[in-house]
Design a protein around this motif. Structure first.
Motif, PDB file in Angstrom:
ATOM      1  N   ARG A   4       0.818  -1.221   0.000  1.00 52.03           N
ATOM      2  CA  ARG A   4       0.000   0.000   0.000  1.00 52.03           C
ATOM      3  C   ARG A   4       0.853   1.273   0.000  1.00 52.03           C
ATOM      4  NH1 ARG A   4      -3.041   1.213   4.262  1.00 52.03           N
ATOM      5  NH2 ARG A   4      -1.720   0.124   5.773  1.00 52.03           N
ATOM      6  N   PHE A   5       2.007   1.213   0.631  1.00 48.41           N
ATOM      7  CA  PHE A   5       2.887   2.380   0.744  1.00 48.41           C
ATOM      8  C   PHE A   5       4.126   2.176  -0.116  1.00 48.41           C
ATOM      9  CE2 PHE A   5       1.613   3.953   5.276  1.00 48.41           C
ATOM     10  CZ  PHE A   5       0.280   3.922   4.904  1.00 48.41           C
ATOM     11  N   THR A   6       4.638   3.292  -0.649  1.00 50.24           N
ATOM     12  CA  THR A   6       5.851   3.250  -1.470  1.00 50.24           C
ATOM     13  C   THR A   6       6.780   4.387  -1.064  1.00 50.24           C
ATOM     14  OG1 THR A   6       4.633   2.320  -3.350  1.00 50.24           O
ATOM     15  CG2 THR A   6       6.784   3.291  -3.798  1.00 50.24           C
ATOM     16  N   ILE A   7       8.027   4.032  -0.811  1.00 49.86           N
ATOM     17  CA  ILE A   7       9.050   5.029  -0.484  1.00 49.86           C
ATOM     18  C   ILE A   7       9.925   5.234  -1.714  1.00 49.86           C
ATOM     19  CG2 ILE A   7      11.076   5.529   0.916  1.00 49.86           C
ATOM     20  CD1 ILE A   7       9.833   3.896   3.153  1.00 49.86           C
ATOM     21  N   SER A   8      10.178   6.498  -2.019  1.00 49.56           N
ATOM     22  CA  SER A   8      11.089   6.822  -3.114  1.00 49.56           C
ATOM     23  C   SER A   8      12.000   7.958  -2.680  1.00 49.56           C
ATOM     24  CB  SER A   8      10.314   7.190  -4.382  1.00 49.56           C
ATOM     25  OG  SER A   8       9.465   8.287  -4.149  1.00 49.56           O
ATOM     26  N   ARG A   9      13.117   8.057  -3.376  1.00 47.41           N
ATOM     27  CA  ARG A   9      14.107   9.068  -2.994  1.00 47.41           C
ATOM     28  C   ARG A   9      14.790   9.623  -4.228  1.00 47.41           C
ATOM     29  NH1 ARG A   9      19.470   9.682  -0.723  1.00 47.41           N
ATOM     30  NH2 ARG A   9      20.136   7.817  -1.835  1.00 47.41           N
ATOM     31  N   ASP A  10      15.065  10.919  -4.220  1.00 43.50           N
ATOM     32  CA  ASP A  10      15.819  11.570  -5.283  1.00 43.50           C
ATOM     33  C   ASP A  10      17.011  12.246  -4.613  1.00 43.50           C
ATOM     34  OD1 ASP A  10      16.887  13.288  -7.214  1.00 43.50           O
ATOM     35  OD2 ASP A  10      14.945  13.575  -8.174  1.00 43.50           O
ATOM     36  N   SER A  11      18.174  11.621  -4.710  1.00 49.07           N
ATOM     37  CA  SER A  11      19.343  12.148  -4.008  1.00 49.07           C
ATOM     38  C   SER A  11      19.788  13.484  -4.581  1.00 49.07           C
ATOM     39  CB  SER A  11      20.489  11.135  -4.056  1.00 49.07           C
ATOM     40  OG  SER A  11      20.814  10.816  -5.394  1.00 49.07           O
ATOM     41  N   ALA A  12      19.556  13.703  -5.871  1.00 51.30           N
ATOM     42  CA  ALA A  12      19.963  14.969  -6.490  1.00 51.30           C
ATOM     43  C   ALA A  12      19.171  16.145  -5.939  1.00 51.30           C
ATOM     44  CB  ALA A  12      19.798  14.893  -8.003  1.00 51.30           C
ATOM     45  N   LYS A  13      17.919  15.869  -5.554  1.00 56.60           N
ATOM     46  CA  LYS A  13      17.061  16.920  -5.012  1.00 56.60           C
ATOM     47  C   LYS A  13      17.021  16.901  -3.491  1.00 56.60           C
ATOM     48  CE  LYS A  13      13.982  16.984  -9.030  1.00 56.60           C
ATOM     49  NZ  LYS A  13      12.589  16.817  -9.513  1.00 56.60           N
ATOM     50  N   ASN A  14      17.722  15.915  -2.898  1.00 63.00           N
ATOM     51  CA  ASN A  14      17.708  15.761  -1.430  1.00 63.00           C
ATOM     52  C   ASN A  14      16.287  15.586  -0.907  1.00 63.00           C
ATOM     53  OD1 ASN A  14      20.511  16.068  -1.367  1.00 63.00           O
ATOM     54  ND2 ASN A  14      20.353  18.290  -1.137  1.00 63.00           N
ATOM     55  N   MET A  15      15.504  14.804  -1.614  1.00 64.62           N
ATOM     56  CA  MET A  15      14.100  14.607  -1.274  1.00 64.62           C
ATOM     57  C   MET A  15      13.786  13.124  -1.121  1.00 64.62           C
ATOM     58  SD  MET A  15      12.505  17.573  -1.107  1.00 64.62           S
ATOM     59  CE  MET A  15      10.803  17.024  -1.227  1.00 64.62           C
ATOM     60  N   MET A  16      12.803  12.847  -0.254  1.00 69.48           N
ATOM     61  CA  MET A  16      12.276  11.499  -0.099  1.00 69.48           C
ATOM     62  C   MET A  16      10.759  11.625   0.030  1.00 69.48           C
ATOM     63  SD  MET A  16      13.235   8.552   2.700  1.00 69.48           S
ATOM     64  CE  MET A  16      12.701   9.512   4.108  1.00 69.48           C
TER      65      MET A  16
END
Length: 117
Positions: free
Chosen positions: A67-79
């Motif tokens: 049901r839940f999904t974690i994603s991350r963009d290291s270039a934007k320093n976002m999760m």
């Protein structure tokens, strides 16, 4: 030091969806694990899911798997934490977490998620 700021909490009906974001800043080169936790009053903070920054492969608690999904963009320093098929028992304060070498836990201020009709 690592600073974390969550956003995106709110009120949603059962079965609905919500996406939380976490913006990270500071000594990010020391971070080796990031994730999301949640806490309800009177209970211990529990892991929702996390990932090692070296492989970005999330691990999830059984209660949110599928049901839940974690994603991350290291270039934007976002999760992000994408939450679908939300249930009343998902109601909690959700916290972004980053662990630095040496085992130091860094926490955001938390964002409230309420699932209710």
């Amino acid at each position: 030091q690592v600073q974390l700021v969550e956003a995106g909490g709110g009120l949603v009906q059962p079965g609905g969806s919500l996406t939380l974001s976490c913006e990270a800043s500071g000594r990010l080169f020391q971070v080796y694990n990031m994730g999301w936790y949640r806490q309800v009053p009177g209970k211990a903070r529990e892991l929702v899911g996390n990932m090692y920054t070296s492989n970005n492969e999330p691990n999830y608690a059984d209660s949110v798997k599928g049901r839940f999904t974690i994603s991350r963009d290291s270039a934007k320093n976002m999760m992000w934490l994408q939450m679908t098929s939300l249930k009343p028992e998902d109601t909690a304060v959700y916290y972004c977490n980053a662990v630095t070498y040496g085992g130091v836990q860094n926490w955001g201020q938390g964002t409230q998620v309420t699932v209710s009709s």
